[in-house]
Design an enzyme around this catalytic site. Structure first.
Site, mmCIF file in Angstrom:
data_model
loop_
_atom_site.group_PDB
_atom_site.id
_atom_site.type_symbol
_atom_site.label_atom_id
_atom_site.label_comp_id
_atom_site.label_asym_id
_atom_site.label_seq_id
_atom_site.Cartn_x
_atom_site.Cartn_y
_atom_site.Cartn_z
ATOM 1 N N CYS A 136 -8.585 -7.921 56.998
ATOM 2 C CA CYS A 136 -9.174 -8.796 57.434
ATOM 3 C C CYS A 136 -10.765 -8.394 57.314
ATOM 4 C CB CYS A 136 -8.837 -9.343 58.920
ATOM 5 S SG CYS A 136 -7.235 -9.394 59.248
ATOM 6 N N ARG A 164 -12.114 -10.161 51.648
ATOM 7 C CA ARG A 164 -11.298 -9.115 52.402
ATOM 8 C C ARG A 164 -9.970 -9.960 52.835
ATOM 9 N NH1 ARG A 164 -13.852 -4.714 53.671
ATOM 10 N NH2 ARG A 164 -12.386 -4.171 55.268
ATOM 11 N N TRP A 191 -6.394 -11.737 56.655
ATOM 12 C CA TRP A 191 -5.469 -11.654 55.493
ATOM 13 C C TRP A 191 -4.121 -11.291 56.369
ATOM 14 C CZ3 TRP A 191 -1.401 -8.270 53.726
ATOM 15 C CH2 TRP A 191 -1.089 -8.435 52.480
ATOM 16 N N ASN A 197 -9.175 -6.015 62.654
ATOM 17 C CA ASN A 197 -8.783 -5.593 61.162
ATOM 18 C C ASN A 197 -7.650 -4.335 61.295
ATOM 19 O OD1 ASN A 197 -8.338 -5.202 58.371
ATOM 20 N ND2 ASN A 197 -10.201 -4.318 58.320
ATOM 21 N N GLY A 198 -6.759 -4.527 60.801
ATOM 22 C CA GLY A 198 -5.687 -3.354 60.983
ATOM 23 C C GLY A 198 -4.332 -3.887 61.463
ATOM 24 N N GLU A 258 -4.149 -2.999 32.362
ATOM 25 C CA GLU A 258 -4.890 -3.638 33.332
ATOM 26 C C GLU A 258 -5.053 -5.171 32.826
ATOM 27 O OE1 GLU A 258 -8.009 -4.278 35.729
ATOM 28 O OE2 GLU A 258 -6.275 -2.818 35.856
ATOM 29 N N LYS A 278 -4.545 -8.348 35.271
ATOM 30 C CA LYS A 278 -5.453 -9.106 35.616
ATOM 31 C C LYS A 278 -4.979 -10.559 35.280
ATOM 32 C CE LYS A 278 -7.701 -7.124 36.944
ATOM 33 N NZ LYS A 278 -8.250 -6.023 37.772
ATOM 34 N N GLU A 325 -2.625 -11.190 38.608
ATOM 35 C CA GLU A 325 -3.491 -11.344 39.674
ATOM 36 C C GLU A 325 -4.224 -12.708 40.066
ATOM 37 O OE1 GLU A 325 -6.084 -8.017 41.572
ATOM 38 O OE2 GLU A 325 -6.213 -7.734 39.369
ATOM 39 N N HIS A 363 13.443 0.302 23.966
ATOM 40 C CA HIS A 363 14.345 0.895 25.211
ATOM 41 C C HIS A 363 14.426 -0.164 26.231
ATOM 42 C CE1 HIS A 363 13.753 4.752 23.177
ATOM 43 N NE2 HIS A 363 12.641 4.549 23.455
ATOM 44 N N LYS A 379 -9.651 -7.982 48.472
ATOM 45 C CA LYS A 379 -10.456 -6.963 47.728
ATOM 46 C C LYS A 379 -10.201 -5.504 48.302
ATOM 47 C CE LYS A 379 -13.419 -6.043 44.440
ATOM 48 N NZ LYS A 379 -12.883 -6.033 43.336
HETATM 49 C C1 AGP Z 1 -7.310 -4.797 41.074
HETATM 50 O O1 AGP Z 1 -7.854 -6.174 40.659
HETATM 51 C C2 AGP Z 1 -6.931 -5.375 42.342
HETATM 52 N N1 AGP Z 1 -8.102 -5.831 43.398
HETATM 53 C C3 AGP Z 1 -6.307 -4.023 43.027
HETATM 54 O O2 AGP Z 1 -5.425 -3.623 42.226
HETATM 55 C C4 AGP Z 1 -7.101 -2.906 43.401
HETATM 56 O O3 AGP Z 1 -7.532 -2.153 42.276
HETATM 57 C C5 AGP Z 1 -6.438 -1.830 44.379
HETATM 58 O O4 AGP Z 1 -6.294 -2.478 45.590
HETATM 59 C C6 AGP Z 1 -7.156 -0.500 44.629
HETATM 60 O O5 AGP Z 1 -8.252 -0.872 45.196
HETATM 61 P P1 AGP Z 1 -9.621 0.294 45.143
HETATM 62 O O6 AGP Z 1 -9.942 0.774 44.095
HETATM 63 O O7 AGP Z 1 -10.567 -0.260 46.176
HETATM 64 O O8 AGP Z 1 -9.177 1.528 45.972
#
Ligand code: AGP
Length: 609
Positions: free
Chosen positions: A2, A27, A74, A100-101, A482, A486, A489, A505, A604
């Site tokens: 959060c 967040r 979140w 947050n937590g 990657e 993307k 996500e 395989h 994020k």
């Molecule tokens: C990537 O697009 C995501 N936001 C997520 O996988 C991110 O890379 C992961 O949570 C790691 O975050 P960080 O690099 O802030 O540790």
């Protein structure tokens, strides 16, 4: 993960909280709320959904106050709903907290507090904190917070206020981040620096075990026992403009287009072409530590893990150091073996990812050194590592990491070259060639970006597909991973990335006309092998889009569509091949009307396990 915020100062409180929450929304965006105090009365407004919903509700029915708290959620415990939204209150409604937590022992506390007569309104773990503070409140909010947090197990960054100890906000940190902005006649607390930048660049990063008591006079810092602690005030170099869209439709697109600059900024001052040297003394690894390094372990999550996979190849090829790459969330629970001659590199954009932070802490007493590659100055991981290599990507607001992936690869490449240079594993001539290649990289990325329109037109043809396969080998495998991440996500389309050689395989069974393949095929040591994998897919009527070298006259005969990227040093090709994959994912998601910058269910920075 959060976002919490609190403010005491002359500015009108509701706009400060709402604008601040907008800057924290990446967040978590399941629900939001504010609490403001006016003349001893606490007023609260909570909504399900985004800050825009909260803003609309406050426009329709404004709240008045002189100071207050805000939260964007979140959801972890208790589904997203207005009832489970923060701020949470005690039985009287006069004491309010945002958190947050995760409180791991909340069920036990809730049961006990219920038996003591407290009435609970929500399904959340957080609400127990409000009732615990209420239980211990004897007129001094800070004392009550201290007593309450002594009973908590888990992770928490909380801010509390009470109309019975007015004009005061009490903050406590144990795990997730909390930053205090110390302005002229105003003080703002937040989960990160983004909302603070609009008010002051002077900040104090709280450590675990720190509390801040904020009133009109500013902030006083203590530990959890109430003893005064001295805190360093740091000045942040980022400015509020850096977190604006500058005309782009989405932050993600803006950040994709920032990548040439990000490479330049991350290299800046760290390379001497005249001397043919990498200058990374800032990492703070002593000569004897560097000499002692015989192995390396790169630890990270998500996109940072993918950058780590590229780092593995940089370290092995340029520094000749055996290197492994680990998922932090797995590594931290393994009975791992780590010898004293091992350099541990933790990679994290936010510098706050809980699993990566925990892995760092577990490795520190056993490794030669722990170096952090991170984008956020003074983040927890930066503060706790023994050395830090900052990526200079600027704030990344889009939840899907793009420019920070490129910046992380840049930093890991510099670190690999530096290790090779200091350990004499890399000849000066070879080093200089790579450094000159690096200087040419930003311009080459600009040339890839100039194809954005063509990639957008291509993506339009695939908006309705539900499955995609991504293929790459050797240094292109991280780029393929990657690209698939993307697409998953931000467009919620199922996408899988595989090392080309693994196709036979199993995954090749997935191939049919409904499963297009994006193959990353630069002309490198595995080019011929990739062509065979491509032929296997074509043999099963698979449709193939290839990201390939601009000078490659051959590839067009093997695939359906080619996205040409400039040729580059073999180990630097992912810097170019990942860009069309980022754009392809962006274009599909944007066309599908997805919330590109704030995809569902994501945040994020993952500050809880
Ligand atoms: C990537 O697009 C995501 N936001 C997520 O996988 C991110 O890379 C992961 O949570 C790691 O975050 P960080 O690099 O802030 O540790």
């Amino acid at each position: 993960m959060c976002g919490i915020i609190g403010y005491i100062g002359p500015k009108s409180i509701v706009p400060v909280l709402v604008e601040g929450l907008k800057k924290l929304e990446y967040r978590g965006y399941d629900s939001a709320g504010v609490a403001v105090v006016d003349g001893g009365t606490v007023q609260i407004r909570r909504v399900l959904g985004k800050i825009a919903v909260l803003e609309e509700s406050l426009r329709a029915d404004p709240l008045q106050g002189v100071y207050g708290l805000g939260h964007t959620r979140w959801a972890t415990h208790g589904r997203p709903s207005e009832r489970n939204a923060h701020p949470h209150i005690d039985c009287t409604g006069e004491l309010v907290i945002v958190h947050n937590g995760i409180i791991e022992n909340y069920l036990g506390l809730k049961k006990r507090l219920r038996e003591e007569g407290h009435a609970f309104r929500t399904e959340t773990d957080t609400e127990v904190i409000a009732h615990l503070i209420e239980k211990h409140f004897r007129g001094d909010l800070a004392a009550a917070v201290r007593a309450a947090i002594a009973e908590l197990e888990g992770a928490f960054a909380i801010a509390a206020l009470s109309s019975r100890d007015p004009r005061k906000i009490v903050v406590a940190k144990h795990g997730p981040p909390a930053v205090v902005g110390v302005g002229e006649g105003e003080t703002i607390v937040s989960s990160d620096i983004n909302p603070i930048l609009g008010h002051t660049s002077k900040v104090v990063f709280l450590e675990d075990g720190d509390m801040a008591v904020i009133d009109a006079g500013g902030a006083a810092f203590t530990d959890f026992q109430g003893a005064k602690v001295e805190k360093k005030v740091e000045t942040i170099g980022w400015n509020p403009l850096m977190i604006e869209k500058h005309g782009f439709k989405h932050f993600m697109l803006k950040e994709i287009f920032e990548q040439p600059e990000v490479i330049r900024d991350t290299i800046m001052g760290r390379v001497s072409l005249d001397e043919g040297e990498v200058l990374l003394d800032e990492v703070g690894l002593s000569a004897e530590t560097l000499a002692s390094v015989r192995k390396a372990v790169i630890i990270a999550c998500g996109t940072s893990y993918h950058a780590g996979l590229a780092g593995q190849l940089f370290f092995e090829t340029w520094a000749r150091i055996p290197t492994t790459v680990e998922y932090a969330s797995e590594f931290r629970y393994r009975d791992f073996l780590l010898e004293k001659d091992t350099l541990v590199v933790v990679v994290s954009q936010s510098g706050e990812t809980a699993d990566t932070l925990a892995a760092l802490r577990a490795c520190k007493p056993r490794a030669a050194a722990v170096v952090a590659v991170t984008n956020v100055v003074s983040s927890s991981i930066a503060r706790e590592a023994q050395g830090v290599l900052y990526t200079h990507a600027g704030p990344e607001i889009g939840v899907a990491a793009t420019k920070t992936f490129t910046a992380q690869m840049t930093a890991l490449a510099l670190l690999g070259l530096y290790l090779g240079q200091t350990k004499g594993a890399l000849e000066k001539k070879a080093l200089l060639e790579i450094l000159e290649e690096f200087q040419r990289l930003p311009h080459k990325v600009e040339r890839v970006l100039s194809q954005a329109k063509a990639i957008e037109d291509l993506a339009q043809r695939f908006v309705h597909f539900s499955h995609f396969l991504y293929l790459g080998r050797w240094v292109s495998f991280p780029a393929a991973l990657e690209g698939a991440l993307k697409l998953k996500e931000i467009s919620y389309i199922h996408a899988e990335a595989y090392a080309g050689g693994e196709m036979k395989h199993g995954p090749i069974a997935l191939i049919d006309e409904k499963m297009p393949t994006l193959a990353v095929v630069p002309r490198d040591r595995v080019y011929e092998k990739m062509l065979s994998n491509i032929a296997e897919i074509k043999a099963r009527a698979g449709f193939i889009i290839a990201v390939a070298g601009a000078g490659d006259a051959e590839i067009g005969r093997h695939v359906d569509v080619v996205i040409p990227v400039p040729d580059a040093h073999p180990l630097l090709s992912p810097f170019l091949s990942v860009v069309p994959l980022q754009l392809f994912a962006y274009d599909i998601a944007a066309r599908r009307g997805a919330d590109v910058d704030q995809p569902r269910n994501l945040a994020k920075s993952v500050t809880v396990e």
